[in-house]
Design a protein around this motif. Structure first.
Motif, PDB file in Angstrom:
ATOM      1  N   SER A 150       5.883   3.949   0.131  1.00 45.19           N
ATOM      2  CA  SER A 150       6.623   5.152   0.537  1.00 45.19           C
ATOM      3  C   SER A 150       7.890   4.769   1.299  1.00 45.19           C
ATOM      4  CB  SER A 150       5.747   6.049   1.420  1.00 45.19           C
ATOM      5  OG  SER A 150       4.599   6.480   0.721  1.00 45.19           O
ATOM      6  N   LEU A 151       7.765   3.782   2.183  1.00 45.56           N
ATOM      7  CA  LEU A 151       8.920   3.337   2.963  1.00 45.56           C
ATOM      8  C   LEU A 151      10.014   2.804   2.042  1.00 45.56           C
ATOM      9  CD1 LEU A 151      10.058   2.937   5.817  1.00 45.56           C
ATOM     10  CD2 LEU A 151       9.041   0.647   5.821  1.00 45.56           C
ATOM     11  N   SER A 152       9.611   2.006   1.067  1.00 43.68           N
ATOM     12  CA  SER A 152      10.576   1.470   0.098  1.00 43.68           C
ATOM     13  C   SER A 152      11.277   2.608  -0.641  1.00 43.68           C
ATOM     14  CB  SER A 152       9.852   0.555  -0.894  1.00 43.68           C
ATOM     15  OG  SER A 152      10.700   0.216  -1.975  1.00 43.68           O
ATOM     16  N   ILE A 153      10.499   3.596  -1.052  1.00 40.20           N
ATOM     17  CA  ILE A 153      11.071   4.720  -1.810  1.00 40.20           C
ATOM     18  C   ILE A 153      12.030   5.540  -0.951  1.00 40.20           C
ATOM     19  CG2 ILE A 153      10.514   6.902  -2.959  1.00 40.20           C
ATOM     20  CD1 ILE A 153       7.839   5.534  -3.833  1.00 40.20           C
ATOM     21  N   ASP A 155       0.822  -1.214   0.000  1.00 37.53           N
ATOM     22  CA  ASP A 155       0.000   0.000   0.000  1.00 37.53           C
ATOM     23  C   ASP A 155       0.865   1.276   0.000  1.00 37.53           C
ATOM     24  OD1 ASP A 155       1.024   0.055   2.526  1.00 37.53           O
ATOM     25  OD2 ASP A 155      -0.893  -0.263   3.563  1.00 37.53           O
ATOM     26  N   THR A 156       0.213   2.400   0.142  1.00 38.36           N
ATOM     27  CA  THR A 156       0.923   3.680   0.058  1.00 38.36           C
ATOM     28  C   THR A 156       2.023   3.787   1.106  1.00 38.36           C
ATOM     29  OG1 THR A 156      -1.024   4.803  -0.863  1.00 38.36           O
ATOM     30  CG2 THR A 156       0.616   6.187   0.229  1.00 38.36           C
ATOM     31  N   GLN A 193       2.622   9.905   5.175  1.00 40.75           N
ATOM     32  CA  GLN A 193       3.218  10.564   6.336  1.00 40.75           C
ATOM     33  C   GLN A 193       3.853   9.569   7.314  1.00 40.75           C
ATOM     34  OE1 GLN A 193       3.510  13.451   5.004  1.00 40.75           O
ATOM     35  NE2 GLN A 193       3.010  14.531   6.889  1.00 40.75           N
ATOM     36  N   ALA A 194       3.212   8.414   7.463  1.00 40.43           N
ATOM     37  CA  ALA A 194       3.718   7.403   8.403  1.00 40.43           C
ATOM     38  C   ALA A 194       5.152   7.000   8.045  1.00 40.43           C
ATOM     39  CB  ALA A 194       2.803   6.186   8.407  1.00 40.43           C
ATOM     40  N   SER A 195       5.448   6.929   6.754  1.00 42.21           N
ATOM     41  CA  SER A 195       6.815   6.577   6.345  1.00 42.21           C
ATOM     42  C   SER A 195       7.723   7.805   6.296  1.00 42.21           C
ATOM     43  CB  SER A 195       6.785   5.889   4.980  1.00 42.21           C
ATOM     44  OG  SER A 195       6.105   4.657   5.081  1.00 42.21           O
TER      45      SER A 195
END
Lengths: 163, 163, 163
Positions: free
Chosen positions: B76-79, B71-72, B120-122
Motif C-alpha cells: 500500500s505504501l509503495s502504491i 505485505d499489504t 490503513q497504516a499506509s
C-alpha cells in the motif's frame, strides 16, 4: 470602454452561473423491464452500466440446448462490440472511453483462475491500435462471482465527449 | 443599456456553448507497450489506472531470486507513493483525490484474509493528516484475485483540479 | 456593432476561463475519526463513499448480544435509506444517482452465493418506480469479502446535480 468593462464583469458572472448549470443529466433507459439504465449522461460524461456477453449460440428450446457464451476471450469480444454499439448510438466511440473497469470471473477452462491473456486478446483489437490509438485508464481484477452464472466477464466504461 | 442587454443575452448563449465544449480529453500513455493509459484527463477530472506496488527488492537474475513485494502495508505504501508521483506529474497532489477504490487480495500473512489495518497504516500517512486533511470518498473490499499473482493491493483514484 | 463583436470575443474568452475554473471541490468529512470522507463534491458531481448497512438490532452490552444486520435484502434496504439521507443532506435525491456499484458478499442464507433477488427487492423500491422513474447505470458483483465481517452488501453511488 467603461461600458465594456461593466459588460465584461456582468458576463463573467453570467458565464460562471451558466457553467454551474451546464450539467444536463439524461437517463438512457429504453427497456422498461430493465431495473437499470443502459447508461446515464451527466454533462459530457456517459456512464455505461456493466455489460455482459451475448451468447455465441442462443438457447434452442426445441432441441433443449442451453445458450453457449464461450470463454473469456469470446465473451470479452462480445462485450467490446456491445459497448462500441452503445457508444455509437450516443455519438461516441471507443476513442472516447476514459475509464474502464473489468470484472473477471474465474474461468473453468483456466483452472478457475482469471484468463488475462483472453481479455487482452479482445481488448487490444479496440484500444491502442493504429486506427484507434487511445487507451483508457483501467482496473481489472477477478471477483468471486458475477450476477449471471454463465458470465466470465463484466465490463463497465465511462466515456467523455471531448472537444 | 439595450445594447448591453443584447450583448448579455448573446454572451450567455456563448458562455453556454463554451461551457459545453470545455471538456478537453487527454490520454496519458507514455509507454507504447502498455495496453492501458497511466491516466486520462477529462476536463478537470483525472482518472488514474489501478496501481500495483513496485517490488521492495527487485528480482536478481544473477542470484536467481524473485522480486519481493512485501505485505499489504508495504505494498500500500509503495502504491500511495506511486499515485502521489503520478498526481504531481499532472500538477495535482493527494489533496485533490476525490474518489478511491481499493481492491485487496487475501494476504497469506493474514490467513488469506484481507489485511485492513495494513492498508490503513499506509493510507493514513497521506490522507487526513495535519498537513493534508482532505480525505477521499472510498470503497474497499477483498476481490478473488488481482491480475499480478504477487499483488495484494490495487488502488485506483479519481482526482480533480479544483479552483 | 464592432464594440459588441469585440465584447463578444472577450466574453467568449472569459467564459472559457470561467468554465475551466468552475470545479469547486468540497470534502464532506464531518467525522474527524473517520479515515474517509462521507462524500466529495467535484463541481456538480457528488462521489459518496461505499455504504454499509446499519444494524437492525444494535449490540446489547448488558445482555452480551451482538448486533444483528439481517440478510441481503434487509442490509440493502438499510443502505439505500442511508444513501437517500446522505443525498438529501446535500440537496440531492435518488433521482440524481447516475452511477451505482454494488459489491455483494456471499450470503450464508443463500449457500454462500450472492443473493441478487434480495438486492433487487430493496433496490426497486427506490429506482424505476412511478414516483421516481430514474434508474442509474449500475454494475453489481460478488466480491471475496467486504471490510466488515457482518456486511453482505456495500453500495457506492455517484450523483449529479442536474439542471
Amino acid at each position: 470602454m467603461k461600458k465594456m468593462m461593466l459588460a465584461a464583469a456582468m458576463m463573467t458572472g453570467l458565464a460562471a452561473t451558466a457553467a454551474q448549470a451546464q450539467v444536463a443529466v439524461k437517463h438512457i433507459q429504453p427497456n422498461e423491464k430493465s431495473p437499470i439504465a443502459t447508461g446515464v449522461w451527466a454533462g459530457d460524461t456517459l456512464y455505461l452500466s456493466g455489460q455482459l456477453a451475448d451468447p455465441v449460440t442462443p438457447a434452442d428450446v426445441a432441441k433443449g440446448t442451453p445458450a453457449v457464451y464461450g470463454d473469456t476471450k469470446t465473451q470479452s469480444l462480445s462485450i467490446f462490440n456491445k459497448i462500441q454499439k452503445l457508444l455509437k448510438e450516443q455519438g461516441l466511440d471507443m476513442k472516447d472511453v476514459v475509464k474502464m473497469t473489468v470484472f473477471l470471473a474465474g474461468d473453468p477452462a483456466n483452472g478457475g483462475k482469471l484468463d488475462f491473456p483472453g481479455l487482452q486478446a479482445s481488448y487490444t483489437q479496440f484500444f491502442g491500435t493504429k486506427d484507434q490509438p487511445n487507451k483508457p485508464a483501467r482496473s481489472a481484477m477477478q471477483v468471486a462471482a458475477l450476477v449471471a452464472p454463465t458470465a466470465l466477464v463484466e465490463i463497465e466504461v465511462i466515456a467523455v465527449k471531448g472537444k
